[in-house]
Design an enzyme around this catalytic site. Structure first.
Site, mmCIF file in Angstrom:
data_model
loop_
_atom_site.group_PDB
_atom_site.id
_atom_site.type_symbol
_atom_site.label_atom_id
_atom_site.label_comp_id
_atom_site.label_asym_id
_atom_site.label_seq_id
_atom_site.Cartn_x
_atom_site.Cartn_y
_atom_site.Cartn_z
ATOM 1 N N LYS A 286 -7.190 -42.151 25.989
ATOM 2 C CA LYS A 286 -5.915 -41.865 25.761
ATOM 3 C C LYS A 286 -5.901 -41.508 24.105
ATOM 4 O O LYS A 286 -6.092 -42.310 23.535
ATOM 5 C CB LYS A 286 -4.947 -42.692 25.900
ATOM 6 C CG LYS A 286 -3.575 -42.593 25.487
ATOM 7 C CD LYS A 286 -2.274 -43.293 26.051
ATOM 8 C CE LYS A 286 -0.956 -42.982 25.840
ATOM 9 N NZ LYS A 286 -0.028 -43.903 26.257
ATOM 10 N N SER B 281 -1.725 -35.310 30.550
ATOM 11 C CA SER B 281 -0.964 -35.111 29.299
ATOM 12 C C SER B 281 0.304 -35.236 29.312
ATOM 13 O O SER B 281 0.895 -34.962 30.580
ATOM 14 C CB SER B 281 -1.566 -33.697 28.909
ATOM 15 O OG SER B 281 -0.915 -32.798 29.757
ATOM 16 N N GLY B 282 0.838 -35.711 28.453
ATOM 17 C CA GLY B 282 2.393 -35.785 28.392
ATOM 18 C C GLY B 282 2.825 -35.754 26.854
ATOM 19 O O GLY B 282 1.860 -35.684 25.882
ATOM 20 N N ASP C 51 10.062 -49.461 30.636
ATOM 21 C CA ASP C 51 9.780 -48.103 30.974
ATOM 22 C C ASP C 51 9.045 -48.054 32.221
ATOM 23 O O ASP C 51 8.170 -47.325 32.534
ATOM 24 C CB ASP C 51 8.943 -47.627 29.901
ATOM 25 C CG ASP C 51 8.889 -46.113 29.933
ATOM 26 O OD1 ASP C 51 9.819 -45.522 30.565
ATOM 27 O OD2 ASP C 51 8.032 -45.404 29.324
ATOM 28 N N GLN D 10 3.424 -38.304 25.291
ATOM 29 C CA GLN D 10 2.763 -39.624 24.439
ATOM 30 C C GLN D 10 1.202 -39.301 24.024
ATOM 31 O O GLN D 10 0.804 -40.186 23.338
ATOM 32 C CB GLN D 10 3.087 -40.892 25.283
ATOM 33 C CG GLN D 10 4.442 -41.163 25.567
ATOM 34 C CD GLN D 10 5.454 -41.200 24.505
ATOM 35 O OE1 GLN D 10 5.038 -41.453 23.325
ATOM 36 N NE2 GLN D 10 6.708 -40.701 24.682
ATOM 37 N N GLY D 11 0.827 -38.326 24.567
ATOM 38 C CA GLY D 11 -0.712 -38.024 24.506
ATOM 39 C C GLY D 11 -1.435 -37.491 25.426
ATOM 40 O O GLY D 11 -0.596 -36.889 26.541
#
Length: 376
Positions: free
Chosen positions: A55, A34-35, A151, A37-38
């Site tokens: 995701k 998890s983070g 990224d 962004q989702g």
């Protein structure tokens, strides 16, 4: 979401504090990451009987930045087809109308680990070289389609136990045309190229710098340039690589150049010290897989001036990685769309929502989303 509002073919799975509204073809969900962004869950696709990763994008329409990122990630995953880039297996949303569209789920191949975990392992030269080769192949494919990833970092690179590697997370990717003279972008600081830190225009070689940082981290077992902030990041770089030459500084904006020129001057640390022989595994059977060859490639990737930094093609031709190239098989070929054109410009959240919803509807028409031999 109340059970009465769950569409046919979907069911609700609580994952921590998140409600996952999932297609019934996917079972046995468990949280694996998890983070910002989702969240990502492992699951079993009961149609194919294969493990997958699902995701759920976190609040994709919270603001313009999130909406644009969600759109880009879906489009690129759907279009880019290469063995070293994570592919889109499926995509869905429980919402049927654009006005209700708030959730996007992306289904991908399930991998075993990301490079954050691999960095802690003792890797021999064969594995180091093969991982680097695959990173470069994936980046070459993106660049051939006119896409700069922007990224790259260990958490965005995943591997399987057989050492196969795939690049993921394209929310920050830009076309090469868009990137020309772009302002600095928000990305993990440690892997950020000097030209981005200094507010210069950037091109494909920003990805080469990031790969060099990751390769160096695999060898040293720790982050090369762990800057605490924007300024400290630049200081960490020049402490090791030295203050750049006047010809490079002359290309900076006046205010930036004045700042850099007034900083403490540093001489470069020899790469033989930065990446000493004892940091590498013992010699390999292949005479080209040596600490000296790896150091030479690193010294060409970790170059402050992007005009002097090695290109992806030249890096792939380097002795330390070209042992894996098979010209007869085209093992680093870039078949696929010659150039991917992304919608850009200024759009409202609602406009991004409508564009992504339209793309998802088109995906439904061309893919067996439910796994029952029918289009949605």
């Amino acid at each position: 979401m109340a059970s009465t509002s769950v569409p046919e073919n979907y069911y609700v799975v609580p994952i921590g504090e998140t409600q996952m509204v999932i297609l019934k073809r996917y079972e046995n969900l468990r949280l694996i990451g998890s983070g910002a962004q989702g969240i990502v869950c492992a699951a079993t696709d009961m149609v194919t009987n294969k493990p997958v990763a699902i995701k759920k994008l976190s609040r994709p329409f919270q603001n313009v930045t999130h909406a644009k990122r969600a759109y880009r990630e879906f489009i690129l995953m759907n279009l880019v087809n290469h063995k070293n880039i994570i592919g889109l297996l499926n995509a869905f949303s429980p919402q049927r109308e654009v006005e209700e569209f708030n959730d996007l789920y992306i289904v991908m191949e399930l991998m075993d680990a990301n490079l954050c975990q691999v960095i802690q392992m003792d890797l021999d030269h064969e594995r180091l070289s093969y991982l680097l080769y695959q990173m470069l192949c994936g980046i070459k494919h993106l660049h051939s389609a006119g896409i700069i990833h922007r990224d790259l970092k260990p958490s965005n690179i995943v591997v399987k136990s057989d050492c196969t590697l795939k690049i993921l997370d394209f929310g920050l990717a830009r076309t090469a045309v868009e990137a020309f003279m772009m302002t600095p972008y928000v990305v993990t600081r440690y892997y950020r190229a000097p030209e981005v830190i200094l507010g210069m225009g950037y091109g494909e070689n920003v990805d080469v710098w990031s790969v060099g940082c990751i390769f160096g981290e695999l060898i040293r077992g720790r982050v090369l340039f762990p800057g605490a902030d924007h300024i400290d990041q630049w200081t960490r770089i020049i402490e090791l690589l030295g203050t750049p030459e006047p010809q490079f500084l002359a290309r900076l904006q006046t205010t930036v150049r004045n700042y850099v020129e007034n900083r403490q001057k540093y001489q470069p640390v020899p790469f033989e010290t930065l990446f000493a022989d004892n940091m590498f595994p013992p010699g390999a059977d292949n005479a080209r897989l040596t600490a000296a060859k790896a150091r030479d490639l690193l010294s060409r990737m970790l170059v402050i001036d992007p005009e002097k930094r090695i290109s992806v093609d030249d890096a792939l031709a380097h002795e330390y990685v070209n042992v894996w190239y098979d010209a007869s098989r085209g093992s680093c070929s870039s078949a696929g769309p010659s150039t991917i054109l992304l919608v850009d410009g200024e759009h409202t959240v609602e406009e991004w929502r409508a564009m992504l919803f339209a793309e998802l509807q088109n995906y439904y028409r061309t893919h067996d989303v439910y796994g029952v031999g029918q289009r949605r």
